[in-house]
Motif scaffolding. Sequence first.
Motif, short mmCIF file in Angstrom:
data_model
loop_
_atom_site.label_atom_id
_atom_site.label_comp_id
_atom_site.label_asym_id
_atom_site.label_seq_id
_atom_site.Cartn_x
_atom_site.Cartn_y
_atom_site.Cartn_z
N UNK A 137 -2.07 6.48 1.90
CA UNK A 137 -3.10 5.55 1.43
C UNK A 137 -4.22 6.37 0.79
N UNK A 138 -5.10 5.67 0.11
CA UNK A 138 -6.17 6.39 -0.57
C UNK A 138 -7.05 7.18 0.39
N UNK A 139 -7.11 6.72 1.63
CA UNK A 139 -7.90 7.48 2.60
C UNK A 139 -7.07 8.51 3.36
N UNK A 140 -5.87 8.80 2.84
CA UNK A 140 -5.14 9.94 3.36
C UNK A 140 -4.21 9.67 4.53
N UNK A 141 -3.99 8.43 4.88
CA UNK A 141 -3.05 8.16 5.97
C UNK A 141 -1.64 8.10 5.42
N UNK A 142 -0.73 8.78 6.07
CA UNK A 142 0.67 8.77 5.67
C UNK A 142 1.23 7.34 5.78
N UNK A 143 2.07 6.99 4.81
CA UNK A 143 2.69 5.67 4.83
C UNK A 143 4.14 5.80 5.29
N UNK A 144 4.54 4.98 6.21
CA UNK A 144 5.92 4.99 6.70
C UNK A 144 6.46 3.57 6.71
N UNK A 145 7.75 3.45 6.98
CA UNK A 145 8.33 2.10 7.08
C UNK A 145 8.70 1.82 8.52
N UNK A 146 8.79 0.56 8.82
CA UNK A 146 9.19 0.14 10.15
C UNK A 146 10.09 -1.08 9.99
N UNK A 147 11.15 -1.11 10.77
CA UNK A 147 12.00 -2.31 10.75
C UNK A 147 11.38 -3.36 11.66
N UNK A 148 11.40 -4.59 11.20
CA UNK A 148 10.87 -5.65 12.04
C UNK A 148 11.83 -6.83 12.10
N UNK B 148 3.77 0.76 6.95
CA UNK B 148 2.65 0.89 7.89
C UNK B 148 1.89 2.17 7.62
N UNK B 149 0.63 2.16 7.97
CA UNK B 149 -0.20 3.36 7.89
C UNK B 149 0.03 4.19 9.14
N UNK B 150 -0.46 5.39 9.09
CA UNK B 150 -0.29 6.28 10.24
C UNK B 150 -0.90 5.67 11.49
N UNK B 151 -1.97 4.91 11.35
CA UNK B 151 -2.60 4.31 12.53
C UNK B 151 -1.85 3.09 13.03
N UNK B 152 -0.75 2.76 12.40
CA UNK B 152 0.09 1.67 12.89
C UNK B 152 -0.19 0.34 12.22
N UNK B 153 -1.27 0.26 11.47
CA UNK B 153 -1.58 -1.02 10.82
C UNK B 153 -0.61 -1.24 9.66
N UNK B 154 -0.37 -2.48 9.36
CA UNK B 154 0.62 -2.73 8.32
C UNK B 154 -0.06 -2.80 6.96
N UNK B 155 0.69 -2.39 5.95
CA UNK B 155 0.14 -2.16 4.62
C UNK B 155 0.81 -3.12 3.65
N UNK B 156 0.05 -4.02 3.08
CA UNK B 156 0.67 -5.02 2.22
C UNK B 156 0.42 -4.78 0.74
N UNK B 157 -0.65 -4.08 0.43
CA UNK B 157 -0.99 -3.90 -0.98
C UNK B 157 -0.46 -2.56 -1.47
N UNK B 158 0.60 -2.63 -2.28
CA UNK B 158 1.25 -1.40 -2.73
C UNK B 158 0.34 -0.52 -3.57
N UNK B 159 -0.68 -1.13 -4.18
CA UNK B 159 -1.54 -0.32 -5.03
C UNK B 159 -2.42 0.61 -4.21
N UNK B 160 -2.40 0.44 -2.90
CA UNK B 160 -3.16 1.35 -2.05
C UNK B 160 -2.48 2.70 -1.89
N UNK B 161 -1.21 2.76 -2.30
CA UNK B 161 -0.44 3.97 -2.06
C UNK B 161 -0.59 4.96 -3.20
N UNK B 162 -0.84 6.20 -2.87
CA UNK B 162 -0.86 7.24 -3.88
C UNK B 162 0.12 8.34 -3.48
#
Lengths: 168, 168
Positions: A137-148, B148-162
């Motif tokens: 993310x723009x604030x530097x948090x790694x993005x991962x996927x999770x199955x739900x 999901x972000x590293x903190x576990x929150x889910x990420x819906x807006x793809x434009x947030x990803x770099x």
Amino acid sequence: MKIKLCYTGGMTEHASETDSPHHAPVPLAECALARAIRAIGDGWTLLILREALCGVERFDAMHDDLGIPRSVLAERLSKLVAEGILEQRPYREPGRRQRNGYGLTEKGRALTPALVALREWSEAHLPGGPSRLRLQTQDGQEVTTRLTRADGSSLDDLSEIVAVAKPE
Amino acid sequence: MKIKLCYTGGMTEHASETDSPHHAPVPLAECALARAIRAIGDGWTLLILREALCGVERFDAMHDDLGIPRSVLAERLSKLVAEGILEQRPYREPGRRQRNGYGLTEKGRALTPALVALREWSEAHLPGGPSRLRLQTQDGQEVTTRLTRADGSSLDDLSEIVAVAKPE
DNA sequence: CATCTGAGTCCATTTTTCATACCCAAAATA
DNA sequence: TATTTTGGGTATGAAAAATGGACTCAGATG
């Protein structure tokens, strides 16, 4: 790779429990996964999408990064544009003539989760040392996927998943 | 597709803001995503993995389902076995000689999230009507992926990803 | 023994990829 | 205006891979 969309489909009379537990013989034409594979399941195409995800827009930049033959790059780009995954992005550098690059459309950007999942798999299971490419993310948090599951709960045990063929 | 792992890497002195916002020129050899693409980024290979995910284990069943040339199927299977994605699974039907099928290893099964994500993308963005192949839990709940972000929150807006290149 | 079957291998033909050279339009330079 | 330069492609022949069909092999069956 010339996929014939004829498929003998349906269980034959001798299909039995000697087959694997959940053989789901869904014809390729009726399988969303197979359609995705036909659209982008090609080494160069996937590498081009990686470039696009990294923000590389220009023909020559992709050519230099990937070492792809120019004719193949031209052919793949125009196919991706025709499919609506990439779009031409005219641009002009100051003092240079107008040219067009290629950027992800919304449809193309929607492939991000698949690419993130592939990257995760590679990190976890392929040799080669740590990757220098990060998707975050723009604030530097790694993005991962999770199955739900459909109810929103997260699914960690892959053996819980079965592939089944919906009846027509 | 002959990927040369020479890559000019690093920003050249004229890299500037005329390049896309986040051009991350990570050499292919140092990119986990590129390694994954080299391992399984091929149309037939991906379709074989779909078969395996559906529980199809036998050479001839895959051949019939996919319409793949036998020589290509044999070559891809042995490559996948060599990579530890599939394993040979000797089996014997009653009254028949022992043969070996092919099944996903744990490493191979770990590709499930990527395939689920690909299927989801296809359903959402490609034409072709509803898919008959479902990937679900044993109690029938559809399985999907979520970023999901590293903190576990889910990420819906793809434009947030770099995409950024980690410094070496 | 002769036959059948699943799981491949072999081979000739077609298609795709590769690498290199070449081309084109417009801006820059003279 | 003529000439050069440069990004972004095409064209071309050689090399590699895919294709489809025939062939092989091992063991079970009759």
